[in-house]
Design a protein around this motif. Structure first.
Motif, PDB file in Angstrom:
ATOM      1  N   THR A 307      -6.069 -70.194  -3.843  1.00  0.00           N
ATOM      2  CA  THR A 307      -7.438 -70.521  -4.262  1.00  0.00           C
ATOM      3  C   THR A 307      -8.167 -69.337  -4.894  1.00  0.00           C
ATOM      4  O   THR A 307      -9.226 -69.516  -5.473  1.00  0.00           O
ATOM      5  CB  THR A 307      -8.284 -70.986  -3.055  1.00  0.00           C
ATOM      6  N   VAL A 308      -7.615 -68.112  -4.778  1.00  0.00           N
ATOM      7  CA  VAL A 308      -8.350 -66.934  -5.273  1.00  0.00           C
ATOM      8  C   VAL A 308      -7.775 -66.466  -6.613  1.00  0.00           C
ATOM      9  O   VAL A 308      -6.568 -66.322  -6.774  1.00  0.00           O
ATOM     10  CB  VAL A 308      -8.312 -65.783  -4.247  1.00  0.00           C
ATOM     11  N   LEU A 309      -8.682 -66.236  -7.577  1.00  0.00           N
ATOM     12  CA  LEU A 309      -8.293 -65.758  -8.908  1.00  0.00           C
ATOM     13  C   LEU A 309      -8.709 -64.302  -9.081  1.00  0.00           C
ATOM     14  O   LEU A 309      -9.747 -63.883  -8.564  1.00  0.00           O
ATOM     15  CB  LEU A 309      -8.991 -66.593  -9.984  1.00  0.00           C
ATOM     16  N   LEU A 310      -7.912 -63.558  -9.834  1.00  0.00           N
ATOM     17  CA  LEU A 310      -8.299 -62.205 -10.239  1.00  0.00           C
ATOM     18  C   LEU A 310      -8.629 -62.264 -11.725  1.00  0.00           C
ATOM     19  O   LEU A 310      -7.809 -62.683 -12.538  1.00  0.00           O
ATOM     20  CB  LEU A 310      -7.141 -61.224  -9.999  1.00  0.00           C
ATOM     21  N   VAL A 311      -9.862 -61.870 -12.070  1.00  0.00           N
ATOM     22  CA  VAL A 311     -10.290 -61.883 -13.467  1.00  0.00           C
ATOM     23  C   VAL A 311     -10.483 -60.442 -13.907  1.00  0.00           C
ATOM     24  O   VAL A 311     -11.180 -59.676 -13.234  1.00  0.00           O
ATOM     25  CB  VAL A 311     -11.625 -62.652 -13.627  1.00  0.00           C
ATOM     26  N   SER A 312      -9.845 -60.050 -15.021  1.00  0.00           N
ATOM     27  CA  SER A 312      -9.965 -58.647 -15.450  1.00  0.00           C
ATOM     28  C   SER A 312     -10.358 -58.563 -16.924  1.00  0.00           C
ATOM     29  O   SER A 312     -10.420 -59.582 -17.612  1.00  0.00           O
ATOM     30  CB  SER A 312      -8.638 -57.907 -15.206  1.00  0.00           C
ATOM     31  N   LEU A 348     -12.905 -60.918  -8.152  1.00  0.00           N
ATOM     32  CA  LEU A 348     -12.152 -61.951  -7.436  1.00  0.00           C
ATOM     33  C   LEU A 348     -13.035 -63.190  -7.347  1.00  0.00           C
ATOM     34  O   LEU A 348     -14.225 -63.090  -7.043  1.00  0.00           O
ATOM     35  CB  LEU A 348     -11.783 -61.479  -6.023  1.00  0.00           C
ATOM     36  N   ILE A 349     -12.450 -64.348  -7.620  1.00  0.00           N
ATOM     37  CA  ILE A 349     -13.215 -65.602  -7.571  1.00  0.00           C
ATOM     38  C   ILE A 349     -12.464 -66.585  -6.688  1.00  0.00           C
ATOM     39  O   ILE A 349     -11.290 -66.880  -6.944  1.00  0.00           O
ATOM     40  CB  ILE A 349     -13.383 -66.197  -8.988  1.00  0.00           C
ATOM     41  N   GLN A 350     -13.135 -67.068  -5.644  1.00  0.00           N
ATOM     42  CA  GLN A 350     -12.497 -68.025  -4.742  1.00  0.00           C
ATOM     43  C   GLN A 350     -12.956 -69.445  -5.069  1.00  0.00           C
ATOM     44  O   GLN A 350     -14.146 -69.749  -5.048  1.00  0.00           O
ATOM     45  CB  GLN A 350     -12.839 -67.683  -3.284  1.00  0.00           C
ATOM     46  N   ARG A 375      -8.764 -61.849 -18.808  1.00  0.00           N
ATOM     47  CA  ARG A 375      -7.458 -62.226 -18.267  1.00  0.00           C
ATOM     48  C   ARG A 375      -7.686 -62.877 -16.916  1.00  0.00           C
ATOM     49  O   ARG A 375      -8.434 -62.337 -16.094  1.00  0.00           O
ATOM     50  CB  ARG A 375      -6.582 -60.984 -18.066  1.00  0.00           C
ATOM     51  N   VAL A 376      -7.053 -64.019 -16.670  1.00  0.00           N
ATOM     52  CA  VAL A 376      -7.217 -64.702 -15.385  1.00  0.00           C
ATOM     53  C   VAL A 376      -5.836 -64.936 -14.783  1.00  0.00           C
ATOM     54  O   VAL A 376      -4.969 -65.531 -15.433  1.00  0.00           O
ATOM     55  CB  VAL A 376      -7.929 -66.063 -15.568  1.00  0.00           C
ATOM     56  N   THR A 377      -5.623 -64.442 -13.565  1.00  0.00           N
ATOM     57  CA  THR A 377      -4.336 -64.661 -12.887  1.00  0.00           C
ATOM     58  C   THR A 377      -4.610 -65.059 -11.439  1.00  0.00           C
ATOM     59  O   THR A 377      -5.732 -64.880 -10.935  1.00  0.00           O
ATOM     60  CB  THR A 377      -3.473 -63.379 -12.879  1.00  0.00           C
TER      61      THR A 377
END
Length: 501
Positions: A307-312, A348-350, A375-377
């Protein structure tokens, strides 16, 4: 001017060299280039289905090109406009779509049999949604009778797929007699038997490579070497629909009737949805599936997914937790946002569940936000931690768990069917009667972009389409103006649209 006719008889493709210029006049025949080598007719047809009936297709395998004919020029124009804003991808590779010089496709039927069979199977599903009789696809178009048993493998299984879901999808093509599900090499697989090999052939042509839910659970279908299945128990792993009297077997829970009912209500399959996956089930069904996973216990699938995304590569001067909440909130209910203290171009986006994080990643990775390509992973974190009581982290972490602005709280909400990729055209709703076109044009121009076009919905002036000059400007406008207070207690709702003006 005489209408040009394309004939396909094997060595005829010399004619096609460089015929189609980018800026050709509209035509209902589209020229598609740069196709990955192994792409199938079904995948190319699927590009056109959301826009209207597809009436013909010609694949030029050696040249990685295809011609796709739609029923009307209007459908073709909508399709070209849509894909000029959102680059279409097949098998993760960008492809190019333009009008053809040809006004119709005349194809040589002996060569184009497979394509015709695919078209007929797909069209039958679209128009009828009733089991097909063996005569719908002309018998000559179906290769000689193969096994009535299909072997089904499901890739990208972020959500559990139950026996009932398979039964529902495959019943569109004829009576399903038996299904056995099992896990092999850590992959969920099934064997499914029809009464007639023709039904199996039609199902394979129409469904192979399609997604069951938006952006996940891809069907891979082959004929089985078996011609008859022997089912011993009726439960959530196997079922013989011709023998309702079979026992449920030792310690095998039969599927909870409440879950079965939830599926029956929610899974309106084969509606053509915005995500361009011809099978997408509304997410409410996905939620029912997730709930079921807890009880049905499918091996190797967590009910939640990541459920958690890392956006950079964020613009650290401009970005705030609120702006990320608004943009990512288009694809799911954002629970928490944390901009990293010592790396402020990352956050970080949950999300509320794994399907939402997958949707957000698929749609937002590579888009421009505040001038930078983000970038979203998927993150390895399970949750986003809130700062300890009394610790000031300069407002970098925000908990949106109880936000009234979540778009997907209500199960079965219409919003589930209106999830589209970022586009230059925005859909506005909840506009009060006192607000005129000029007011909205001015409001949106103030976000720093150019308003190219505007149109109120004829039936309903509470809604409108507004087109910005670029997708990036539209993203900015959505971040700035979604939930903007227009007075009279009307808060503007802004979404991306699949339409163009």
């Amino acid at each position: 001017m005489t209408s040009m006719v394309v004939t396909a008889n094997g060595n005829d493709s010399k004619k096609f060299k460089g015929e189609d210029k980018m800026d050709g006049a509209p035509s209902r025949v589209l020229h598609i280039r740069k196709l990955p080598g192994e792409v199938t007719e079904t995948e190319v047809i699927a590009l056109g289905l959301p826009f209207g009936k597809v009436t013909n297709i010609l694949m030029l395998k050696g040249k990685n090109q295809a011609f796709l004919e739609l029923a009307t020029e209007e459908a073709a124009i909508t399709m070209v406009n849509y894909y000029s804003a959102v680059t279409p991808h097949l098998r993760n590779q960008p492809i190019y779509i333009q009008y053809s010089n040809h006004k119709e496709l005349k194809t040589d039927n002996t060569l184009n049999q497979r394509a015709q069979a695919v078209l007929q199977a797909v069209t039958a599903v679209q128009t009828a949604n009733t089991p097909l009789s063996g005569t719908t696809v002309s018998e000559s178009a179906v290769t000689p009778a193969q096994s009535p048993v299909l072997r089904i493998i499901i890739d990208n299984m972020y959500y559990p797929v139950t026996l009932d879901v398979l039964h529902q999808i495959f019943s569109k093509f004829g009576a399903v007699l038996k299904i056995i599900t099992f896990t092999k090499n850590n992959q969920f697989q099934a064997l499914l038997q029809y009464g007639d090999p023709v039904n199996a052939q039609q199902a394979k042509l129409a469904l192979d490579g399609q997604n069951i839910y938006n952006a996940c659970c891809t069907l891979r279908i082959d004929f089985s070497k078996l011609v008859n299945l022997n089912v011993k128990y009726n439960n959530d792993k196997s079922r013989d629909y011709t023998r309702p009297d079979l026992p449920s077997g030792d310690g095998q829970p039969a599927l909870d009737p409440a879950i079965a009912a939830a599926f029956a209500k929610e899974t309106s399959l084969l509606a053509v949805p915005g995500a361009l996956s011809p099978l997408a089930i509304p997410n409410a069904a996905a939620a029912a599936a997730a709930a079921a996973a807890g009880r049905v216990g499918m091996p190797g699938v967590s009910a939640g997914g990541n459920t958690v995304l890392l956006v950079s590569n964020l613009n650290e001067e401009m970005v705030t937790p609120q702006s990320l909440f608004t943009l990512f909130g288009v694809y799911g209910d954002v629970q928490r946002v944390k901009i990293l203290y010592n790396k402020k171009d990352s956050a970080l986006i949950q999300m509320a569940d794994g399907n939402q994080s997958q949707l957000a990643m698929n749609h937002l990775n590579g888009q421009k936000m505040y001038g930078k390509i983000i970038r979203v992973t998927l993150s390895k974190h399970q949750t986003v931690q809130l700062p300890r009581e009394g610790l000031d982290d300069q407002g970098l972490t925000k908990d949106f768990g109880n936000s009234p602005l979540h778009r997907f709280k209500k199960p079965g909400s219409k919003n589930f069917q209106n999830i589209f990729p970022p586009s230059a055209t925005l859909h506005l709703s909840n506009i009060p009667p006192s607000v005129a076109e000029e007011d909205l044009r001015t409001l949106f121009a103030n976000t720093g972009g150019t308003v190219k076009a505007f149109k109120f919905f004829q039936r309903d002036h509470k809604m409108a389409l507004l087109q910005m000059a670029t997708v990036e400007e539209a993203i900015q406008a959505l971040i700035d103006l979604h939930n903007y207070n227009l007075g009279e207690n009307h808060h503007l709702r802004v979404s991306f649209s699949k339409s163009t003006i």
